[in-house]
Design an enzyme around this catalytic site. Structure first.
Site, PDB file in Angstrom:
ATOM      1  N   ARG A  85       0.685  -1.176  -0.081  1.00  0.00           N
ATOM      2  CA  ARG A  85      -0.163   0.130   0.030  1.00  0.00           C
ATOM      3  C   ARG A  85       0.868   1.151  -0.028  1.00  0.00           C
ATOM      4  O   ARG A  85       1.983   1.306   0.222  1.00  0.00           O
ATOM      5  CB  ARG A  85      -0.861  -0.097   1.158  1.00  0.00           C
ATOM      6  N   GLY A  86       0.276   2.285  -0.312  1.00  0.00           N
ATOM      7  CA  GLY A  86       0.886   3.659  -0.007  1.00  0.00           C
ATOM      8  C   GLY A  86       1.206   3.860   1.341  1.00  0.00           C
ATOM      9  O   GLY A  86       0.436   3.481   2.288  1.00  0.00           O
ATOM     10  N   THR A  90       2.072   2.039  10.030  1.00  0.00           N
ATOM     11  CA  THR A  90       0.811   2.330  11.058  1.00  0.00           C
ATOM     12  C   THR A  90       0.798   0.930  11.892  1.00  0.00           C
ATOM     13  O   THR A  90       1.336  -0.050  11.665  1.00  0.00           O
ATOM     14  CB  THR A  90      -0.570   2.573  10.189  1.00  0.00           C
ATOM     15  N   TYR A  91      -0.064   0.894  12.860  1.00  0.00           N
ATOM     16  CA  TYR A  91      -0.540  -0.080  13.714  1.00  0.00           C
ATOM     17  C   TYR A  91      -2.103  -0.530  13.634  1.00  0.00           C
ATOM     18  O   TYR A  91      -2.871   0.070  13.142  1.00  0.00           O
ATOM     19  CB  TYR A  91      -0.189   0.544  15.055  1.00  0.00           C
ATOM     20  N   HIS A  92      -2.134  -1.882  13.513  1.00  0.00           N
ATOM     21  CA  HIS A  92      -3.526  -2.381  13.588  1.00  0.00           C
ATOM     22  C   HIS A  92      -3.700  -3.474  14.691  1.00  0.00           C
ATOM     23  O   HIS A  92      -2.617  -4.088  14.959  1.00  0.00           O
ATOM     24  CB  HIS A  92      -3.843  -3.401  12.216  1.00  0.00           C
ATOM     25  N   LEU A 153      -5.299   6.210   6.431  1.00  0.00           N
ATOM     26  CA  LEU A 153      -5.711   5.616   5.281  1.00  0.00           C
ATOM     27  C   LEU A 153      -4.348   5.033   4.497  1.00  0.00           C
ATOM     28  O   LEU A 153      -3.246   5.650   4.598  1.00  0.00           O
ATOM     29  CB  LEU A 153      -5.979   6.903   4.341  1.00  0.00           C
ATOM     30  N   GLY A 154      -4.407   3.921   3.987  1.00  0.00           N
ATOM     31  CA  GLY A 154      -3.402   3.349   3.108  1.00  0.00           C
ATOM     32  C   GLY A 154      -3.994   2.672   1.804  1.00  0.00           C
ATOM     33  O   GLY A 154      -4.702   1.437   1.939  1.00  0.00           O
ATOM     34  N   GLY A 165      -7.003   0.217   2.366  1.00  0.00           N
ATOM     35  CA  GLY A 165      -8.207   1.053   2.899  1.00  0.00           C
ATOM     36  C   GLY A 165      -7.874   1.919   4.184  1.00  0.00           C
ATOM     37  O   GLY A 165      -6.902   2.778   4.053  1.00  0.00           O
ATOM     38  N   CYS A 183       2.525   7.156  10.790  1.00  0.00           N
ATOM     39  CA  CYS A 183       2.697   7.450   9.242  1.00  0.00           C
ATOM     40  C   CYS A 183       3.662   8.328   9.089  1.00  0.00           C
ATOM     41  O   CYS A 183       3.879   9.097   8.148  1.00  0.00           O
ATOM     42  CB  CYS A 183       1.107   8.281   8.931  1.00  0.00           C
TER      43      CYS A 183
END
Length: 234
Positions: A85-86, A90-92, A153-154, A165, A183
């Protein structure tokens, strides 16, 4: 960073809403879902219905295509994946609503910039349901409240079709964000819907977010209990 007002978007208004499939994946590891998105995008045809996948991920840090490892400060016991992705890092994790819009942007007649603006607007409108005033920031995709990031967003677009998404911080432990430069921004503050006085769980937020996403893209969502095949790899 300054607030952005250049995303003046109005919902897509087709003659009639396009049918799209809504899949609730529950809690899943990141990597199988990522590869399933790739497969779906690479094998879809002109007549393939759009889909929105909704998921909570096991804890993971993801670095975008141009992501720099230096932005991962101390991953500790959380795995790090370099993905397609762009964006930077980030963290999920549990308590975060992740939505992957798998849309044919050509068929919808919208470009990538407009696509990003519409996702951001859907998040802003969702937060407004709980009187949380959110905004965009210049040069930093995503959605912010008082300068703190609440949604990342990515995205990736291949052959005119989107995957990856958005991730909305609903009610999650924010500690892992201290292990990265979110980010790619050192010292960026991160917040959640819960911390801002919103619901204490994701189930109250998901239908509102999905409704606003459907409105922005002129979609009529039809939920299915069927999951994508998460066992295969490209």
């Amino acid at each position: 960073m300054d607030a952005v007002t250049s995303c003046a978007v109005t919902p897509v208004l087709p003659t009639r809403p396009r049918t799209a499939v809504q899949r609730e994946l529950g809690r899943q590891a990141y990597e199988p879902v990522w590869h399933a998105m790739q497969r779906f995008t690479d094998t879809r045809g002109d007549a393939t219905a759009d889909e929105l996948w909704v998921v909570e991920h096991d804890p993971v840090f993801t670095l975008g295509q141009a992501g720099k490892a230096e932005h991962v400060l101390a991953a500790g016991d959380i795995p790090v994946l370099h993905v397609d992705r762009g964006g930077q890092v980030t963290y999920h994790g549990p308590g975060q609503i992740v939505v992957y819009p798998l849309l044919d942007l050509r068929r919808l007649g919208i470009g990538v910039r407009d696509y990003v603006c519409r996702i951001e607007q859907a998040i802003i409108d969702t937060l407004d349901e709980w009187n949380i005033g959110a905004e965009r920031l210049d040069g930093a995709p995503g959605v912010y409240v008082g300068g703190a990031k609440i949604a990342a967003l990515g995205i990736r677009v291949r052959r005119g079709c989107s995957f990856h998404g958005l991730a909305l911080n609903a009610a999650l432990d924010l500690e892992p964000f201290h292990r990265i430069n979110p980010c790619g921004y050192a010292g960026m503050q991160v917040t959640s819907v819960l911390d801002l006085g919103g619901p204490s769980g994701i189930e109250a937020i998901k239908p509102v977010l999905l409704s606003h996403l459907a409105q922005q893209f002129g979609l009529e969502l039809h939920a299915t209990p069927e999951l994508p095949d998460l066992t295969m790899r490209l």
